[in-house]
Scaffold this motif. Structure first.
Motif, PDB file in Angstrom:
ATOM      1  N   THR A 250     -13.012  35.105  28.139  1.00  0.00           N
ATOM      2  CA  THR A 250     -12.913  33.936  29.007  1.00  0.00           C
ATOM      3  C   THR A 250     -12.524  32.683  28.235  1.00  0.00           C
ATOM      4  OG1 THR A 250     -14.073  32.738  30.762  1.00  0.00           O
ATOM      5  CG2 THR A 250     -15.353  33.259  28.803  1.00  0.00           C
ATOM      6  N   ASN A 251     -11.897  31.757  28.964  1.00  0.00           N
ATOM      7  CA  ASN A 251     -11.591  30.410  28.462  1.00  0.00           C
ATOM      8  C   ASN A 251     -10.758  30.433  27.183  1.00  0.00           C
ATOM      9  OD1 ASN A 251     -13.210  29.615  30.585  1.00  0.00           O
ATOM     10  ND2 ASN A 251     -14.969  29.101  29.315  1.00  0.00           N
ATOM     11  N   CYS A 252      -9.640  31.130  27.239  1.00  0.00           N
ATOM     12  CA  CYS A 252      -8.778  31.257  26.067  1.00  0.00           C
ATOM     13  C   CYS A 252      -7.380  30.706  26.355  1.00  0.00           C
ATOM     14  CB  CYS A 252      -8.655  32.724  25.642  1.00  0.00           C
ATOM     15  SG  CYS A 252     -10.239  33.481  25.190  1.00  0.00           S
ATOM     16  N   VAL A 253      -6.720  30.195  25.317  1.00  0.00           N
ATOM     17  CA  VAL A 253      -5.318  29.779  25.379  1.00  0.00           C
ATOM     18  C   VAL A 253      -4.567  30.647  24.374  1.00  0.00           C
ATOM     19  CG1 VAL A 253      -3.679  27.897  25.103  1.00  0.00           C
ATOM     20  CG2 VAL A 253      -5.976  27.426  25.992  1.00  0.00           C
ATOM     21  N   LEU A 254      -3.635  31.467  24.884  1.00  0.00           N
ATOM     22  CA  LEU A 254      -3.060  32.540  24.073  1.00  0.00           C
ATOM     23  C   LEU A 254      -1.540  32.509  24.109  1.00  0.00           C
ATOM     24  CD1 LEU A 254      -5.350  35.379  25.470  1.00  0.00           C
ATOM     25  CD2 LEU A 254      -5.745  34.023  23.406  1.00  0.00           C
ATOM     26  N   SER A 255      -0.928  32.842  22.970  1.00  0.00           N
ATOM     27  CA  SER A 255       0.520  33.019  22.867  1.00  0.00           C
ATOM     28  C   SER A 255       0.793  34.267  22.050  1.00  0.00           C
ATOM     29  CB  SER A 255       1.173  31.815  22.177  1.00  0.00           C
ATOM     30  OG  SER A 255       0.877  30.612  22.848  1.00  0.00           O
ATOM     31  N   SER A 256       1.775  35.032  22.492  1.00  0.00           N
ATOM     32  CA  SER A 256       2.150  36.256  21.777  1.00  0.00           C
ATOM     33  C   SER A 256       3.618  36.545  22.034  1.00  0.00           C
ATOM     34  CB  SER A 256       1.306  37.440  22.266  1.00  0.00           C
ATOM     35  OG  SER A 256       1.852  38.670  21.829  1.00  0.00           O
ATOM     36  N   HIS A 257       4.325  37.007  21.018  1.00  0.00           N
ATOM     37  CA  HIS A 257       5.702  37.461  21.221  1.00  0.00           C
ATOM     38  C   HIS A 257       5.736  38.811  21.933  1.00  0.00           C
ATOM     39  CE1 HIS A 257       7.216  34.800  17.668  1.00  0.00           C
ATOM     40  NE2 HIS A 257       7.119  34.129  18.800  1.00  0.00           N
ATOM     41  N   CYS A 258       4.593  39.498  21.988  1.00  0.00           N
ATOM     42  CA  CYS A 258       4.512  40.791  22.673  1.00  0.00           C
ATOM     43  C   CYS A 258       3.652  40.641  23.931  1.00  0.00           C
ATOM     44  CB  CYS A 258       3.995  41.848  21.700  1.00  0.00           C
ATOM     45  SG  CYS A 258       5.175  42.152  20.338  1.00  0.00           S
ATOM     46  N   SER A 259       2.461  41.181  23.974  1.00  0.00           N
ATOM     47  CA  SER A 259       1.598  41.040  25.154  1.00  0.00           C
ATOM     48  C   SER A 259       0.371  40.202  24.792  1.00  0.00           C
ATOM     49  CB  SER A 259       1.163  42.411  25.667  1.00  0.00           C
ATOM     50  OG  SER A 259       2.284  43.128  26.170  1.00  0.00           O
ATOM     51  N   ALA A 260       0.110  39.159  25.569  1.00  0.00           N
ATOM     52  CA  ALA A 260      -0.960  38.220  25.214  1.00  0.00           C
ATOM     53  C   ALA A 260      -2.349  38.818  25.408  1.00  0.00           C
ATOM     54  CB  ALA A 260      -0.816  36.943  26.032  1.00  0.00           C
ATOM     55  N   ILE A 261      -2.557  39.529  26.532  1.00  0.00           N
ATOM     56  CA  ILE A 261      -3.805  40.260  26.769  1.00  0.00           C
ATOM     57  C   ILE A 261      -3.419  41.699  27.054  1.00  0.00           C
ATOM     58  CG2 ILE A 261      -5.864  40.499  28.189  1.00  0.00           C
ATOM     59  CD1 ILE A 261      -5.630  37.540  28.888  1.00  0.00           C
ATOM     60  N   LYS A 262      -3.977  42.619  26.286  1.00  0.00           N
ATOM     61  CA  LYS A 262      -3.479  43.999  26.366  1.00  0.00           C
ATOM     62  C   LYS A 262      -4.608  45.013  26.249  1.00  0.00           C
ATOM     63  CE  LYS A 262      -0.151  47.095  24.087  1.00  0.00           C
ATOM     64  NZ  LYS A 262       0.942  47.163  23.087  1.00  0.00           N
ATOM     65  N   PHE A 263      -4.528  46.051  27.091  1.00  0.00           N
ATOM     66  CA  PHE A 263      -5.340  47.249  26.946  1.00  0.00           C
ATOM     67  C   PHE A 263      -4.416  48.330  26.390  1.00  0.00           C
ATOM     68  CE2 PHE A 263      -7.369  44.746  30.123  1.00  0.00           C
ATOM     69  CZ  PHE A 263      -8.709  45.105  30.201  1.00  0.00           C
ATOM     70  N   GLY A 264      -4.718  48.868  25.222  1.00  0.00           N
ATOM     71  CA  GLY A 264      -3.885  49.910  24.629  1.00  0.00           C
ATOM     72  C   GLY A 264      -3.166  49.431  23.375  1.00  0.00           C
ATOM     73  N   THR A 265      -2.169  50.203  22.830  1.00  0.00           N
ATOM     74  CA  THR A 265      -1.716  51.400  23.500  1.00  0.00           C
ATOM     75  C   THR A 265      -2.704  52.571  23.345  1.00  0.00           C
ATOM     76  OG1 THR A 265      -0.404  52.093  21.558  1.00  0.00           O
ATOM     77  CG2 THR A 265       0.690  50.778  23.214  1.00  0.00           C
ATOM     78  N   GLU A 266      -3.370  52.656  22.205  1.00  0.00           N
ATOM     79  CA  GLU A 266      -4.302  53.761  21.998  1.00  0.00           C
ATOM     80  C   GLU A 266      -5.420  53.702  23.034  1.00  0.00           C
ATOM     81  OE1 GLU A 266      -2.082  52.794  18.397  1.00  0.00           O
ATOM     82  OE2 GLU A 266      -3.472  51.581  19.578  1.00  0.00           O
ATOM     83  N   SER A 267      -5.719  54.869  23.638  1.00  0.00           N
ATOM     84  CA  SER A 267      -6.660  54.856  24.761  1.00  0.00           C
ATOM     85  C   SER A 267      -7.549  56.095  24.806  1.00  0.00           C
ATOM     86  CB  SER A 267      -5.881  54.752  26.081  1.00  0.00           C
ATOM     87  OG  SER A 267      -5.087  55.912  26.295  1.00  0.00           O
ATOM     88  N   VAL A 268      -7.816  56.711  23.665  1.00  0.00           N
ATOM     89  CA  VAL A 268      -8.483  58.008  23.642  1.00  0.00           C
ATOM     90  C   VAL A 268      -9.832  57.975  24.367  1.00  0.00           C
ATOM     91  CG1 VAL A 268      -9.428  59.827  22.161  1.00  0.00           C
ATOM     92  CG2 VAL A 268      -7.320  58.660  21.512  1.00  0.00           C
ATOM     93  N   GLY A 269     -10.684  57.015  24.014  1.00  0.00           N
ATOM     94  CA  GLY A 269     -11.982  56.908  24.664  1.00  0.00           C
ATOM     95  C   GLY A 269     -11.922  56.179  25.992  1.00  0.00           C
ATOM     96  N   GLY A 270     -11.017  55.221  26.104  1.00  0.00           N
ATOM     97  CA  GLY A 270     -10.814  54.500  27.340  1.00  0.00           C
ATOM     98  C   GLY A 270     -11.507  53.146  27.382  1.00  0.00           C
ATOM     99  N   PHE A 271     -11.465  52.527  28.579  1.00  0.00           N
ATOM    100  CA  PHE A 271     -11.926  51.163  28.788  1.00  0.00           C
ATOM    101  C   PHE A 271     -12.727  51.100  30.086  1.00  0.00           C
ATOM    102  CE2 PHE A 271      -7.437  51.334  27.328  1.00  0.00           C
ATOM    103  CZ  PHE A 271      -7.648  51.040  25.985  1.00  0.00           C
ATOM    104  N   ARG A 272     -13.862  50.407  30.046  1.00  0.00           N
ATOM    105  CA  ARG A 272     -14.736  50.434  31.216  1.00  0.00           C
ATOM    106  C   ARG A 272     -15.559  49.142  31.285  1.00  0.00           C
ATOM    107  NH1 ARG A 272     -17.506  55.662  30.765  1.00  0.00           N
ATOM    108  NH2 ARG A 272     -18.764  54.698  29.144  1.00  0.00           N
ATOM    109  N   ASN A 273     -15.729  48.624  32.510  1.00  0.00           N
ATOM    110  CA  ASN A 273     -16.609  47.477  32.756  1.00  0.00           C
ATOM    111  C   ASN A 273     -16.202  46.258  31.921  1.00  0.00           C
ATOM    112  OD1 ASN A 273     -17.948  49.343  34.330  1.00  0.00           O
ATOM    113  ND2 ASN A 273     -19.676  49.594  32.928  1.00  0.00           N
TER     114      ASN A 273
END
Length: 512
Positions: A250-273
């Motif tokens: 929360t409450n972030c100011v972000l810059s990226s030449h790729c993806s600023a907020i990202k899930f992945g690419t590696e995802s073996v265990g996954g993401f939850r909650n």
């Protein structure tokens, strides 16, 4: 024993108790100035042993290791339990520009990347109650480790992280400025109770310059970050079977030449909650790119491609300026093992995702895609109150272009090329709810605003779409069923409101 002997005996005991108490307080919390261990902040003296000595002493009593004003050159430092590294205002902890100062470390957690990611300026493994704080700077001199001629994976080797925490508990990183890592700026692997707050990040000195990687961690708060990176920004990963879960950003100011907020690419265990809120994504201050685009490839990118599950994610209150693809959700099947001896990951899942209250401007011509694969559709996705301004410029032939499945490809918002919809392309999906969607473009568009393919039980309501100059439909539907489509602002010929093929069933359209 007479009365006098008894009195002096009691007095002696009381004095001993006081001395023990005072000694206990001193042992409980001490500050260790690195200069007292021999460190010199002249920018040239190697202070590795001196700062490590202060850390080791502090680990006995608990307390702070204090780095005062000056430039302190160092190689790998190993942080230990109950130690807070305080980098004071005007102080710089400067990484040595040679790999010989960074011995190989073992995280103790098998993960994808362990064959080359073995070094760090600050390393912490299996420790508790550790912190980095202060208003000073930690600089990795990452440009000294550039490898222009080597191919993967050799070009990954001998490039240290700035910070690497593995299997730790109660970790806090606050206040400091982090810059110029040789690899990822900070990697938190398999940690519990992690707090990252109020830090500033600049990472544009080398390839793979991620801003932050939260990897298989739980109970995490990330807040008040101001960051600018060449590679991905705040990145949630799962490079091992450990799940990244119970996380707020929360409450972030972000810059990226790729993806600023990202899930992945590696995802073996996954993401939850996971809950993400109140963030601004803006173009980078660094115009020269190593990867990506000056304004960024993606704003929010949510990806499962190596098995694992993404579920129970909320994202709200985002401002996205300049990213080519503001929103991207992808379930693929790259199925990459996290270690060679592991089983091949099965099909992943993406479900129970809510994205709301997003304003995006300066998007490119590509469009936004939300896609699964035919054997694994994305499920229960809600988009509400989304406003996007695109570059526009699509032509009629784009609508007929076959979008390759690219099931095992690296996921990226631009992976499909120019999409057959200027707004949202949805394929292989179920239970999709879109409402309050406002779409505009700068240059005349001949593509529809929405293209829905192999999608079932969906609704697109309360849409506000800039009128197209030609006869094309607002939405094109193919191989789909059970859809309700309604437009609040309707600027299309009645016959062209919805275009659907013969394989689509029970598609209802109306003007609200």
């Amino acid at each position: 024993m007479n009365i006098l002997d008894s009195y002096f005996s009691g007095l002696t005991m009381r004095i001993l108790l006081v001395l023990v108490a005072v000694t206990s307080v001193q042992l409980r919390a001490q500050t260790y100035d690195v200069r007292h261990s021999g460190a010199i902040g002249d920018g040239t003296t190697d202070n590795t042993l001196f700062i490590q000595k202060a850390i080791d002493s502090c680990a006995v009593t608990g307390g702070k290791v204090y780095i005062p004003k000056g430039v302190y050159l160092s190689g790998t430092l190993v942080l230990k339990s109950n130690v807070t590294l305080h980098v004071s205002a005007g102080a710089t902890l400067l990484g040595q520009p040679d790999t010989k100062f960074y011995p190989h470390q073992n995280s103790g957690i098998p993960f994808y990347g362990e064959d080359w990611a073995k070094q760090a300026l600050i390393f912490c493994k299996g420790q508790k109650n550790v912190a980095i704080e202060g208003q000073g700077m930690i600089d990795g001199q990452g440009a000294a480790f550039v490898k222009t001629t080597l191919k993967k994976p050799d070009r990954y080797k001998d490039r240290p992280y700035l910070l690497w925490f593995a299997g730790c508990e109660n970790v806090s990183v606050t206040g400091v400025r982090l810059q110029n890592s040789a690899f990822w700026m900070q990697h938190y692997l398999g940690c519990k109770y992690l707090r990252i707050d109020g830090i500033k990040i600049w990472n544009h000195s080398n390839k793979n310059n991620d801003m932050m990687d939260i990897d298989g961690c739980s109970y995490v708060t990330v807040s008040n970050i101001i960051g600018d990176s060449d590679d991905d920004g705040i990145t949630i990963k799962s490079t091992s079977p450990l799940v990244s879960e119970h996380i707020t950003i929360t409450n972030c100011v972000l810059s990226s030449h790729c993806s600023a907020i990202k899930f992945g690419t590696e995802s073996v265990g996954g993401f939850r909650n996971i809950a993400i809120s109140n963030c601004v994504i803006k173009p980078s201050a660094q115009l020269k790119t190593i990867y990506g685009k000056p304004g960024g490839i993606g704003g929010l990118a949510m990806e499962i491609v190596d098995g694992g599950m993404m579920e129970n994610i909320t994202v709200n209150n985002l401002v996205i300026d300049g990213a080519e693809v503001p929103l991207f959700v992808r379930l693929g099947n790259r199925a990459r093992k996290h270690i060679e001896s592991a089983n091949t990951p099965g099909l992943g899942k993406i479900r129970n995702i809510s994205i709301s209250d997003v304003v995006a401007t300066g998007a490119g011509i590509t469009g936004c895609s939300f896609t699964g694969i035919s054997r694994a559709p994305i499920e229960n996705i809600s988009l509400h109150n989304i406003s996007v301004e695109f570059a526009g410029g699509g032509v009629g032939s784009d609508i007929q272009r076959v979008v390759d499945e690219l099931e095992d490809a690296y996921p990226e918002g631009t992976m499909f090329g120019k999409l057959p919809a200027f707004g949202f392309y949805v394929r292989h999906a179920r239970d999709i709810k879109m409402s309050g969607i406002t779409l505009r473009y700068k240059t005349a568009e001949q593509r529809p605003a929405f293209f829905v393919s192999d999608t079932h039980d969906f609704s697109i309501l309360d849409t506000h779409v800039k009128p197209n100059p030609g006869p094309q439909a607002m939405i094109k539907v193919e191989k789909s069923s059970n859809g309700l489509i309604a437009a609040k602002e309707y600027h299309f010929p009645a016959a062209n409101f919805i275009e659907k093929d013969k394989l689509s069933k029970n598609i209802i359209g109306k003007k609200e």
